[in-house]
Design a protein around this motif. Structure first.
Motif, PDB file in Angstrom:
ATOM      1  N   ARG A   1      80.833  -1.031 -61.344  1.00 36.17           N
ATOM      2  CA  ARG A   1      81.289   0.382 -60.809  1.00 36.17           C
ATOM      3  C   ARG A   1      82.369   0.828 -61.128  1.00 36.17           C
ATOM      4  O   ARG A   1      82.919   1.862 -60.817  1.00 36.17           O
TER       5      ARG A   1
ATOM      6  N   LEU B   1      73.012   6.780 -59.468  1.00 39.34           N
ATOM      7  CA  LEU B   1      73.499   7.877 -58.659  1.00 39.34           C
ATOM      8  C   LEU B   1      75.114   7.906 -58.598  1.00 39.34           C
ATOM      9  O   LEU B   1      75.742   6.834 -58.910  1.00 39.34           O
ATOM     10  N   PRO B   2      75.752   8.706 -57.963  1.00 38.54           N
ATOM     11  CA  PRO B   2      77.183   8.756 -57.929  1.00 38.54           C
ATOM     12  C   PRO B   2      77.643   7.776 -56.770  1.00 38.54           C
ATOM     13  O   PRO B   2      76.834   7.225 -56.427  1.00 38.54           O
ATOM     14  N   ASP B   3      78.760   7.397 -56.981  1.00 38.07           N
ATOM     15  CA  ASP B   3      79.397   6.165 -56.444  1.00 38.07           C
ATOM     16  C   ASP B   3      79.261   6.343 -54.909  1.00 38.07           C
ATOM     17  O   ASP B   3      79.048   5.338 -54.121  1.00 38.07           O
TER      18      ASP B   3
ATOM     19  N   THR C   1      76.348   4.662 -53.613  1.00 38.35           N
ATOM     20  CA  THR C   1      76.261   3.236 -53.578  1.00 38.35           C
ATOM     21  C   THR C   1      76.746   2.964 -52.344  1.00 38.35           C
ATOM     22  O   THR C   1      76.398   1.799 -51.540  1.00 38.35           O
TER      23      THR C   1
END
Length: 410
Positions: free
Chosen positions: A255, A311-313, A316
């Protein structure tokens, strides 16, 4: 005195949690500095867990000889010394050697304090005991993140944690007579209530130690549902330690998160476990263990799914926190359900088997993922974590189905 004594016990469990989360947080920069292969974190983790298994298996006889307080003191000295050694380790070989006393000390503290609290205090104290492990596990990555970000040094992070551990050693040394005094009080209470199965205000030992077990006709491992219960413990500890050990490396490698931010996010994961166990200690009076375990598994699976989706960080981070929150009630709940599921006469042996299998999960599954990540890609981390979570859920629910069927047939 009882309150102060509980504080000492909780502080001791904090010291157990701090080292558990350090290696994974430091590894993205640590392995580069010492020239160690990326996947060798699994080897260090395996050695630590192996030492934990050994010390847990022999802790019962040692506790009888030396007492819980002395064992806790000696174990904390071992972990403090090992952590100090980590801060000076020049190579992977030295880390491997120092992992031995770190594992042995951690396993002895774990077994001794779990036994003591289970034998002498009520059920919610068990959840809170593991909550304080989470406090330590949350603090570890935070400390490491601070020293990586501000001092560019993982070694100073290990040194700081070692100083904290040695501070606890001093506290334990000063309060050692208190352990003996409280032990005498508990012994007097047991003698005074020898005709009762439980003392007023204290929970009877769910490990079956406080009263002689009934004669067992069938070996405990042959009881219906036991094998699935053991699998649930295997995958629980496997997923908890895999996320802790490899989560930061996944965030950095897949990531593209900075090492210090990754360590902070893993701290949030352990924070989810901590907060979840704090809450669990209160709700156990209203909600059954079975419901809490299932709810935790579903929440953790949702977190694993968020990691897997593109999905966006920030999602996460949410996924890591949800995994931590979901895992929180599972381990204490599974331990506490043992006598209810399989009988008090079998719980003593099964407790030992379950903890041994749990540590086996810690020993084998994170290194297994390390091999997969080294050979294929660290990007497989979310898929492997979700697979472990689903296998844990299936195993745990299969226990309930087998026991329900068995009772209906009876």
């Amino acid at each position: 005195m009882a309150t102060w004594f509980l504080i000492i016990i909780y502080l001791s469990f904090i010291s157990l949690g701090i080292p558990d989360s350090l290696l994974g947080s430091a590894w993205p920069v640590l392995h580069l500095e010492i020239g160690a292969p990326f996947g060798s974190a699994g080897l260090i983790s395996m050695i630590i867990a192996g030492g934990t298994i050994v010390s847990s298996l022999v802790s019962g006889s040692i506790i009888k000889k030396l007492g819980t307080g002395t064992i806790t003191l000696i174990s904390c000295c071992m972990t403090a010394g090992a952590l100090l050694g980590f801060s000076f380790a020049p190579s992977l070989v030295w880390l491997a050697v120092l992992a031995i006393p770190l594992g042995l000390g951690g396993g002895a503290v774990d077994a001794a304090l779990n036994h003591y609290v289970a034998d002498n205090y009520k059920a919610h104290h068990m959840s809170w005991l593991h909550c304080f492990w989470g406090v330590g596990a949350t603090a570890g990555p935070m400390i490491m993140s601070y020293y990586i970000a501000n001092h560019n040094s993982w070694r100073e992070g290990y040194s700081a944690v070692s100083i904290i551990q040695f501070g606890l050693v001093i506290i334990l040394l000063v309060t050692l007579p208190l352990w003996k005094r409280v032990a005498k009080l508990h012994h007097a209470a047991e003698v005074g209530n020898s005709n009762e199965t439980q003392s007023d205000g204290l929970e009877g030992s769910h490990t079956g130690i406080s009263s002689p077990p009934a004669k067992v006709k069938v070996h405990p491992t042959r009881l219906k549902g036991v094998k699935f219960s053991l699998l649930a413990f295997l995958f629980y500890c496997g997923v908890e330690s895999t996320v802790g050990l490899w989560g930061a490396s996944y965030l950095v490698g897949a990531r593209e998160v900075s090492a210090e931010l990754a360590a902070g996010w893993i701290s949030m994961y352990y924070g989810g476990i901590t907060i979840g166990r704090l809450i669990t200690g209160f709700v156990t009076l209203k909600i059954s263990n079975r419901v809490l375990i299932l709810a935790g598994q579903l929440i953790a699976a949702l977190g694993g799914l968020l990691l897997l989706l593109p999905l966006p960080d920030v999602m996460t981070l949410v996924g890591l926190i949800l995994i931590g929150l979901g895992l929180a009630p599972i381990y204490p709940g599974l331990l506490h359900e043992t006598p209810a599921r399989f009988g008090k006469e079998n719980s003593a042996q099964l407790m030992g088997y379950q903890m041994a299998v749990a540590y086996t999960g810690t020993t084998l599954l994170p290194p297994l993922f390390g091999l997969i990540a080294s050979g294929i890609s660290i990007s497989l981390f979310p898929a492997i974590v979700l697979a472990f979570l689903l296998l844990m859920m299936l195993s745990s629910e299969q226990v309930n189905r087998v026991l329900k069927r068995s009772r209906s047939e009876a």
